[in-house]
Structure formats: structure tokens, C-alpha cells
Design a protein around this motif. Structure first.
Motif, PDB file in Angstrom:
ATOM      1  N   GLU A   1      -6.145 -15.281  50.033  1.00 56.65           N
ATOM      2  CA  GLU A   1      -4.699 -15.167  50.210  1.00 56.65           C
ATOM      3  C   GLU A   1      -3.958 -16.055  49.217  1.00 56.65           C
ATOM      4  N   ARG A   2      -4.441 -17.274  49.035  1.00 56.62           N
ATOM      5  CA  ARG A   2      -3.780 -18.192  48.104  1.00 56.62           C
ATOM      6  C   ARG A   2      -3.847 -17.674  46.681  1.00 56.62           C
TER       7      ARG A   2
ATOM      8  N   GLN B   1      -1.654 -14.578  45.964  1.00 52.21           N
ATOM      9  CA  GLN B   1      -0.250 -14.942  45.814  1.00 52.21           C
ATOM     10  C   GLN B   1       0.018 -15.613  44.472  1.00 52.21           C
TER      11      GLN B   1
END
Length: 428
Positions: A90-91, A94
């Protein structure tokens, strides 16, 4: 004791497994920006295990995360839900800048590039790949086949048809004498001409700054100009960020952002620094590209819990301590210090780079002829002075590579520059 270990190494490991130094070094431990050898000698580390120790040796936040995760579970494979893997994906999705991004984890940059090639050729139904001259993308069968650096390409056999494009080395080649605007225009014209003579390729894969090639790079905007030509034909752009990612260049978090006029790449690959020494690689791609495979695929060791814990802790530290900004500030001071020192050394053809990714190209004085012997001599002299650096280059390994951990401070930058200046002078 080192002689005994060297003999054992040579008896059981491949002859082609290169070792630095006339008397190879066994590193036993490290802390911050320093490492120690088996004899107790202390060195300032300006290479970080080939750019893998990105933040610092024995960084407490990372070692704590690894220790705690090891006490729970180390590995389960991608056949089971894995919270640390999802958290890190997820990091990275993004941060990547790629819309609707999907992330696949591997164990190395080689495997990441191999995966990107699989995705691109499957998505485009083409096995033709564009790559840059002087490039390096790994040691697997497919990645060797797209590597444009003779010193790291042991076979011409490949499952891919590779076409090599001008532009990755600003200071050499047929367009070197042009100004930046005309250089980009000439490289774009060359690309257009090449595309007119071949079936539509799957992708262009390119390092924003060539790593093994000696930290060479094109003018800003070249890959954006390439992208405009490629996009018209549906050809994908893969940015190999194995060495340039995570803020090492100082000015940008990703190397592709120096060429951002046309937006992010279709895919980017990463590895090395994100694990701070743990084995992490991966691919970020738009969902439609990542999901194009119509057969089963897993990764036994990609995204394993212990490496993901390390990656999360390392990424948090990097962002919270603005190591990208530190690379810009301290790297800027270091490169200017090295340029000032090199002005008095005739063998230095060029000092180049960005942030804490700096190359020093050596040639025989008064010529453009590469001088790998001088590069080896400087490497040895720097070690004798207490500094570890690397080598590279597409011209017989005649470039020195300087890539310290991104937490390097000004005093350490000055110390390393002074040692390197003495090493350069002693090699004349």
C-alpha cells in the motif's frame, strides 16, 4: 585467517564471482556509515553493499523490526494472507505515482526486472524489447539479454529480441558534442528511425541513472520525449529504479521524476535500498498490466514477513528523517568537493551524478581512453585510507562509484572526500 577464507571461497564458489581488492575484504559488522573487517580495521562505507544499505548499518529501527518479526513468523509464502506485505505494498503503490497501481514483491532487482519483462511481453504480445546502451538490468537469462554493457553480458543467447537505443551516456557516443536540447532531439530521431525498421516492441526498459554503467545519465526530459513517441505506438515504459529509487538522487524520490513531463512510467522496478540489506525487490504496474497473466504465479520468498517488516521500518525511517533531503544537501556538498579535488587530477575525465549517487570517470591523461588500472589503483588506495567505494562503467570499468548510506552527515562527507582526493592523487 583471510587467506584461509579466500582459499575456501575459491574452492567452492564460481571463478566468475568477482571480489574487490588484491587482498579481499571480510566485513564482520557495521554501525551507521562505518564497517569493520575481520582484522578490526574500520572503514567509512561509501558503497553500502552495492547501494543496498540505504539508511545506515545496524539501524536500530530496522534491526528491532526484524527481531520482533522473527519471533513471530519469518515466512509463509504468497499462498497465505500476509499483513506486512499488504502494508508495504500500500505504501509503495501510493508513493509510486502510478495510477491504480499493483505491487508484486520479489527477492532481487534481477527478479523484479525479469517479472516486468514477463508482464510487458505478455501484455503486448511481443518479445521485442528496447533497452539503452551501457545498461545493466540483472543476471537472469532474460535480464542479461537486455543488458547493454558487454562486461556484464556473458551470452548473446536470449528469449528476447533486444534493440539498443542511444541516450543513456551523455558524455560519449555520436551525440556527445551536442547541447542538451539537440542531444534529446537526436536521440528521439534515432528512436523513431529504429521503430520504423522493426515490429512494435513490448517496452522500453531504462535506468534513469545507469548504475553498473558508472552513474551516467541523459539530460532531464529524455525519457519523457521517448515516452511520447512510444505512447503513440502503445509501447510500454519500464523505469528500472533498482538503484535510483527511494530518494537517493536527492532531487526526486524516483529517478523517473526527472523525466516527468509525460507522467509516470507504465511500470517501475525496485530493490536494493528498500530492505536496508534484506532481500526485497518488486514491480509496480498499472492493474491492467499486472493482471494480464492468465496462468498461476506465486513467489515463494518474495514478500516474506521478515523482509517486509524490515522494508516498512526502513521506509518509515527514510521518510520521517527526510533522507531524500539529506541526500540532496550532503550529496550536493560532496559532489562539489569531489569536483574541486578532481580539477587537479588529470586522470579524472568527469565527476557526475546527483544526490548521493556520484560517479568519477578515469581515463589516461590527455585522452578519452578508459583506464581500468587507474580505477583499481584508486579503489585500493581508498581502502588503505579507510574508505570503501565501488567501480563500474561501460568502458572497461574505469568509473568509481560513490553511494554512501543516505544518512551520511557533512563531517563524514568531508572525511570521505579527503580520503578519495588523496587516493586519486596517489594513483597518478
Amino acid at each position: 585467517m583471510n587467506d584461509d577464507l579466500l582459499g575456501r571461497h575459491r574452492a567452492v564458489l564460481p571463478d566468475w564471482l568477482a571480489l574487490y581488492y588484491d587482498r579481499p575484504l571480510e566485513i564482520t559488522h557495521g554501525e551507521g556509515r562505518h564497517v569493520w573487517d575481520a582484522q578490526g580495521n574500520r572503514y567509512l562505507d561509501f558503497f553500502g553493499g552495492i547501494l543496498t544499505t540505504m539508511t545506515a548499518h545496524a539501524l536500530p529501527e530496522v534491526t528491532k523490526a526484524v527481531t520482533e518479526q522473527a519471533g513471530r513468523i519469518i515466512h509463509s509464502s504468497t499462498l497465505y494472507l500476509n499483513r506486512p506485505m499488504v502494508d508495504l505494498a500500500e505504501r509503495i503503490a501510493q508513493l509510486s505515482g502510478i495510477p491504480d497501481a499493483r505491487v508484486f514483491f520479489t527477492t532481487s532487482g534481477t527478479e523484479a526486472n525479469d517479472t516486468a519483462l514477463l508482464l510487458a511481453t505478455t501484455y503486448r504480445r511481443s518479445n521485442t524489447v528496447l533497452a539503452m546502451r551501457n545498461s545493466y538490468h540483472g543476471r537472469s537469462f532474460s535480464s542479461v539479454g537486455i543488458t547493454g554493457n558487454r562486461g556484464w553480458s556473458p551470452t548473446s543467447l536470449s528469449p528476447l529480441q533486444t534493440l539498443y537505443v542511444h541516450g543513456g551516456v551523455r558524455g560519449r557516443g555520436p551525440f556527445a558534442e551536442l547541447d542538451d536540447y539537440d542531444y534529446v532531439a537526436a536521440c528521439v530521431d534515432d528512436l523513431k528511425d529504429l521503430l520504423g525498421h522493426t515490429r512494435p516492441p513490448a517496452a522500453l526498459i531504462a535506468e534513469p541513472i545507469q548504475g553498473v554503467g558508472g552513474f551516467t545519465s541523459p539530460p532531464d526530459g529524455l525519457y519523457a520525449a521517448f515516452r511520447e513517441v512510444l505512447h503513440e505506438r502503445g509501447v510500454l515504459w519500464i523505469s528500472d529504479e533498482v538503484q535510483t529509487g527511494w530518494g537517493r538522487t536527492g532531487e526526486h524520490f524516483w529517478g523517473w521524476q526527472a523525466h516527468a513531463r509525460s507522467g509516470p512510467p507504465d511500470m517501475l522496478t525496485f530493490a536494493k535500498g528498500i530492505g536496508n540489506g534484506m532481500s526485497i525487490g518488486g514491480v509496480v504496474a498499472r492493474a491492467e498490466i499486472m493482471n494480464c497473466l492468465d496462468a498461476n504465479s506465486i513467489s515463494t520468498f518474495g514478500g516474506t514477513q521478515i523482509t517486509m517488516a524490515a522494508g516498512l521500518a526502513n521506509l518509515n525511517y527514510l521518510l520521517e528523517h527526510d533522507l531524500q533531503g539529506n541526500a540532496r544537501r550532503v550529496g550536493g556538498l560532496l559532489i562539489e568537493r569531489l569536483r574541486a579535488a578532481a580539477a587537479h587530477v588529470p586522470a579524472v575525465r568527469e565527476v557526475r551524478g546527483r544526490g548521493l549517487m556520484i560517479g568519477i570517470e578515469l581515463t589516461k591523461p590527455g585522452s578519452d581512453e578508459a583506464d581500468p588500472a587507474a580505477a583499481s589503483a584508486v579503489l585500493e588506495a581508498a581502502r588503505a585510507g579507510g574508505l570503501l567505494i565501488g567501480k563500474g562503467g561501460g568502458h572497461d570499468t574505469s568509473a568509481l562509484r560513490v553511494a554512501p548510506p543516505l544518512s551520511l552527515n557533512v563531517a563524514e562527507a568531508e572525511e570521505g572526500a579527503a580520503i578519495l582526493e588523496d587516493a586519486l592523487r596517489s594513483s597518478q
